[in-house]
Design a protein around this motif. Structure first.
Motif, PDB file in Angstrom:
ATOM      1  N   GLY A  13       0.811  -1.206   0.000  1.00  0.00           N
ATOM      2  CA  GLY A  13       0.000   0.000   0.000  1.00  0.00           C
ATOM      3  C   GLY A  13       0.843   1.254   0.000  1.00  0.00           C
ATOM      4  N   CYS A  14       2.057   1.134   0.543  1.00  0.00           N
ATOM      5  CA  CYS A  14       2.917   2.316   0.602  1.00  0.00           C
ATOM      6  C   CYS A  14       3.539   2.608  -0.751  1.00  0.00           C
ATOM      7  CB  CYS A  14       4.018   2.134   1.641  1.00  0.00           C
ATOM      8  SG  CYS A  14       5.257   0.934   1.192  1.00  0.00           S
TER       9      CYS A  14
ATOM     10  N   GLY B  70       6.168   1.777  -1.883  1.00  0.00           N
ATOM     11  CA  GLY B  70       7.604   2.055  -1.773  1.00  0.00           C
ATOM     12  C   GLY B  70       7.879   3.463  -1.292  1.00  0.00           C
ATOM     13  N   ASN B  71       6.808   4.177  -0.919  1.00  0.00           N
ATOM     14  CA  ASN B  71       6.998   5.545  -0.440  1.00  0.00           C
ATOM     15  C   ASN B  71       7.360   5.513   1.040  1.00  0.00           C
ATOM     16  OD1 ASN B  71       6.840   8.155   0.365  1.00  0.00           O
ATOM     17  ND2 ASN B  71       4.928   8.585  -0.679  1.00  0.00           N
ATOM     18  N   CYS B  72       8.574   5.832   1.339  1.00  0.00           N
ATOM     19  CA  CYS B  72       9.081   5.658   2.695  1.00  0.00           C
ATOM     20  C   CYS B  72       8.496   6.665   3.672  1.00  0.00           C
ATOM     21  CB  CYS B  72      10.589   5.781   2.704  1.00  0.00           C
ATOM     22  SG  CYS B  72      11.333   4.616   1.574  1.00  0.00           S
TER      23      CYS B  72
ATOM     24  N   GLY C  51      10.418   4.036   6.513  1.00  0.00           N
ATOM     25  CA  GLY C  51      11.387   3.046   6.063  1.00  0.00           C
ATOM     26  C   GLY C  51      11.375   1.760   6.856  1.00  0.00           C
ATOM     27  N   ASN C  52      10.361   1.586   7.705  1.00  0.00           N
ATOM     28  CA  ASN C  52      10.330   0.378   8.523  1.00  0.00           C
ATOM     29  C   ASN C  52       9.567  -0.777   7.884  1.00  0.00           C
ATOM     30  OD1 ASN C  52      11.866   1.404  10.612  1.00  0.00           O
ATOM     31  ND2 ASN C  52      10.124   2.438  11.506  1.00  0.00           N
ATOM     32  N   CYS C  53       8.973  -0.532   6.706  1.00  0.00           N
ATOM     33  CA  CYS C  53       8.246  -1.598   6.048  1.00  0.00           C
ATOM     34  C   CYS C  53       9.256  -2.579   5.431  1.00  0.00           C
ATOM     35  CB  CYS C  53       7.314  -1.045   4.971  1.00  0.00           C
ATOM     36  SG  CYS C  53       8.167  -0.437   3.531  1.00  0.00           S
TER      37      CYS C  53
ATOM     38  N   HIS D 221       9.764  -3.399   2.501  1.00  0.00           N
ATOM     39  CA  HIS D 221      10.132  -3.142   1.101  1.00  0.00           C
ATOM     40  C   HIS D 221      11.274  -2.142   0.985  1.00  0.00           C
ATOM     41  CE1 HIS D 221       6.742  -5.416  -0.324  1.00  0.00           C
ATOM     42  NE2 HIS D 221       6.149  -4.964   0.752  1.00  0.00           N
TER      43      HIS D 221
END
Lengths: 44, 773
Positions: free
Chosen positions: A30-31, A33-35, A40-42, A44
């Protein structure tokens, strides 16, 4: 009959969209790749 | 700010993670936090460090830090075409020796050297970690050795030097156990005393001293001390006096082409053709059809004018169809007239006699298919299919008016956005966008926004959707969020009819109304910028405006198109999911409601659930001077599309079709509102939450439901408070009401706003970074 066929297709389409949105959110896609969303904890 | 994952075409097992562009591993910005977290926690097999060859000195700072991470590093020096063009030379072999890792020359623009660099990094992944070749001054190295000895044993061996340096720099983002280990602070303080500088500056200076030596050995500059072509262009483009006029001209051209000319043409084609009645293939036949249709329209005007004149002369026109011969005899002496306005605005009056009337009756409406290859629009094709399948009217309404109408209206923005994104990609690619941000930063910084915030706001004057989307060029998270929250304050094209309506109906078309709307929008941005910057969420020292001004160069067509597609495709995808679902909900709420026969589809939209919702919330707007349910419904439908506001008033006042500025019901509206209430209504609709398409764009760009709600909540609350003050103060000034509780409350709100602007800044919210040993 046409109403049922088209209505059925529409319901399937709506369910498919909801399922995709839910799956994307669950898998973290859902992000997109947008941190900014998760700092940045996802995975990906 | 994004990190992107992809697979290498040469080997599908190789996963490439593109991290945000950074200059160092010091966690001052979110980009650096994200990149550092990934490198330390995920431990990639190898790092491909792409550095700008035209700005080698600054870029090698990060390289020196990367070599300390204990991961194999390969350096790819990009923009070698620019380096060669400048007549400069970089000795890559010597540089590789100095850095202790392979170095490759590449040009992303020309596509040279990329495969070799990619193969090298894959090969490096199987080898030993890069060992840093540099060492700092003896006293610093001594301090680092002492710190190393005091670090906990559970730190991986390859990361020990990195953490020792970070401890020495007093990096606040490393684990507290490392920073507070006994004896470390004493070591740092002693070294600082010895070298008479703070520890962070000591390391920075040491690195740049080392980089300076490398540059001296490996970089031969042809024009040492002279100006490059880019420098010469910058002397004009970023000139103190010329920068802003040049920028205004460039932006005018971009805006004019993307929104006014090409953008409008393709958007009109999408809305009127693809999602409308249809279009002629390659436009062939359109001119002939328009001419024939114009002639047919004239004939129908003649019929209407003749019948109107006959009625005025007391002739019963009901016999016109049933007994045309008798009607002709009775109306033989009638002569009506039709006024034709030519393209040059000149007018001509045509007399219409009974003969003209009878000829006009013979006229046949031209069929679009007779003039060229006519491609029916999607609603027409789908409508025909639904008709053939004998689908119920309500389902046809849902599909045609709800889904296709709603999604089509949103997709109608796509061509305009794609054209705009082509220009933005070109400006970015050639290096001018970086200069724009640099030029505007000094001005915008004064009220808490970044220089990069200006571009979304400029684009937002056309449409808030591409305006909000353009905010993604702002890397800094806080600046980007604040820009997204304030961009839609600028009146977009869809709000212009509301301005025209209020100006025409309540202020006799006064010329100050439209400029004042833009003034309100700009003031809202400035005030919001100052107020938000003083909250904990946005507070703190402005993020340092670090932006590399790359050398000017012509981007490739491929890179421009790729950039355009990356930006536009996500919006298209969103239109097919979230926006599609939203249109279904909105259509349902508009068309269903409680009637005499129970719950069901309503004939009149004012009986629908949406109208009921408007009625239920009307009291909320009473303090703003427009607590009638019609105004509330108009404002609510404005959330679907701002164009709806004028049309909704038309429907609710009993006008089926109205002009864009709603002039048919100006008289009704002027009795409905006081001037203060009307301006309050205008201000609220200008500043409140934008249309659903723009809200969708906010959601996409914020990438957080919480932030999206916060943004639209802030906008709506801000709009409410400003509208309240406008109505309460305006009513007292105009004499509509006397000084009372509302006026006192308005004054208090204004005082509160001023306090929020001048109060001291709140403590900065520290960026969180998870770094584990």
């Amino acid at each position: 009959m046409g109403t049922y066929i088209v209505g059925g297709i529409l319901v399937i389409l709506i369910l498919a969209i909801i399922r995709k949105l839910y799956k994307d959110k669950k898998s973290g896609k859902g992000c997109g790749g947008n941190c900014a969303g998760c700092k940045g904890n996802c995975p990906h | 700010m994004e990190k992107k994952e992809g697979k290498w075409k040469g080997d599908k097992d190789v996963i490439i993670m593109d991290l945000p562009g950074i200059y160092s591993l010091s966690p001052y910005t979110l980009e650096e936090v994200v990149a550092r977290n990934y490198l330390i926690e995920e431990r990639p097999d190898a790092i491909l460090n792409i550095v700008d060859g035209s700005n080698l000195e600054r870029n090698l700072y990060l390289t020196t830090q990367l070599t300390e991470l204990g991961i194999p590093v390969v350096v790819a020096i990009n923009m070698m075409d620019v380096v060669a063009k400048n007549g400069d030379m970089i000795q890559t072999e010597r540089l590789a020796k100095e850095l202790g890792c392979p170095v490759y020359s590449i040009s992303a623009l020309k596509g040279t050297g990329i495969q070799e660099a990619a193969q090298a990094v894959v090969a490096a992944a199987a080898k030993h970690a890069t060992v840093p070749q540099h060492s700092f001054a003896p006293s610093v190295e001594e301090a680092l050795s002492d710190i190393l000895a005091k670090l906990p044993n559970n730190i991986p061996q390859e990361l020990k030097r990195f953490y020792a340096i970070k401890c020495f720099e007093r990096d606040e983002k490393i684990p507290i156990a490392l920073r507070t280990a006994p004896g470390i602070e004493e070591i740092i303080a002693n070294t600082e005393k010895e070298l008479d500088d703070d520890s962070e500056s000591i390391i920075t200076n040491e690195r740049y001293t080392y980089i300076g030596q490398i540059i001296q050995h490996c970089y031969q500059k042809k024009n040492k001390g002279g100006l490059t072509t880019s420098d010469k262009i910058d002397q004009i483009v970023t000139n103190r006096w010329l920068a802003l006029p040049i920028f205004a001209i460039v932006m005018y051209i971009v805006y004019y082409i993307s929104v006014t000319t090409i953008g409008t043409y393709v958007t009109d084609w999408t809305n009127d053709g693809l999602f409308g009645d249809g279009f002629y293939l390659f436009g062939n036949g359109r001119a002939a059809y328009e001419e024939a249709n114009e002639a047919y329209t004239l004939e129908t005007q003649k019929i209407d004018a003749f019948l109107a004149e006959a009625t005025a002369e007391g002739i019963d026109i009901s016999t016109a169809e049933s007994d045309p011969i008798a009607f002709a005899a009775e109306a033989a002496q009638v002569t009506a007239s039709v006024t034709i306005t030519a393209e040059d605005e000149s007018t001509q009056i045509l007399p219409v006699t009974i003969q003209d009337y009878e000829i006009a009756l013979q006229a046949e409406e031209p069929a679009v298919e007779d003039f060229g290859t006519w491609i029916p629009g999607i609603p027409v094709i789908v409508g025909n299919v639904l008709e053939k399948l004998q689908v119920a009217d309500w389902l046809q309404g849902l599909i045609l008016d709800g889904i296709i109408g709603g999604v089509g209206a949103v997709l109608g923005f796509v061509p305009q956005m794609l054209v705009l994104f082509i220009f933005l990609a070109f400006l970015e690619g050639c290096g001018y966008m970086a200069r724009i941000a640099f030029i505007m930063d000094r001005i915008f910084r004064k009220f808490g926004l970044s220089g990069k915030s200006f571009i979304p706001m400029l684009i937002g004057t056309g449409c808030g959707v591409p305006g909000v989307m353009a905010s993604r060029t702002i890397e800094n998270d806080r600046d980007r969020k604040m820009t997204i929250m304030t961009t839609t304050f600028i009146p977009c094209g869809a709000k212009l009819p509301i301005i025209a309506l209020i100006a025409g109906a309540l202020f006799s078309g006064a010329s100050w109304v439209a400029p004042s709307a833009y003034f309100v929008g700009i003031a809202a941005i400035i005030i919001s910028g100052i107020i938000l910057k003083k909250t904990k969420m946005f507070a703190g020292d402005p993020a340092p405006f670090v932006m590399e001004l790359p050398a000017y160069h012509l981007p490739t067509i491929g890179s421009i198109l790729r950039s355009m597609w990356e930006r536009g495709s996500s919006f298209i995808k969103k239109a097919g999911t979230i926006i599609l679902l939203s249109t279904i909900v909105i259509w349902f709420l508009s068309n269903f409601g409680f009637t005499e026969n129970g719950f069901g589809m309503v004939d009149d939209l004012s009986n629908g659930l949406l109208a009921n919702i408007g009625s239920a919330v009307a009291w909320i707007f009473a303090p703003l001077g427009w607590g009638e349910w019609q105004s509330a419904v108009a404002a609510v439908t404005g959330l679907v599309a701002k164009e709806n506001v004028v049309g909704t008033f038309g429907v609710l006042f009993g006008f089926a079709e109205v002009a864009e500025d709603g002039m048919e019901y100006w008289a009704t509206l002027s009795a409905f509102f006081t001037p203060a209430a009307a301006y309050s209504f205008l201000v609220f609709n200008l500043l409140c939450a934008p249309c659903s398409a723009a809200i969708g764009a906010i959601k996409r760009e914020m990438n957080s439901a919480k932030w999206t709600w916060f943004a639209i909540g802030y906008q709506t609350l801000f709009a409410y408070l400003v509208s309240f003050c406008v109505y309460q103060i305006g009513s007292v000034i105009s004499g509509d009401v006397g000084f009372g509780f509302g006026t006192i409350l308005a004054i208090l709100i204004i005082c509160g706003g001023i306090y929020m602007m001048i109060r001291p800044e709140q403590k900065q919210k520290v960026l969180q970074a998870k770094v584990t040993a």
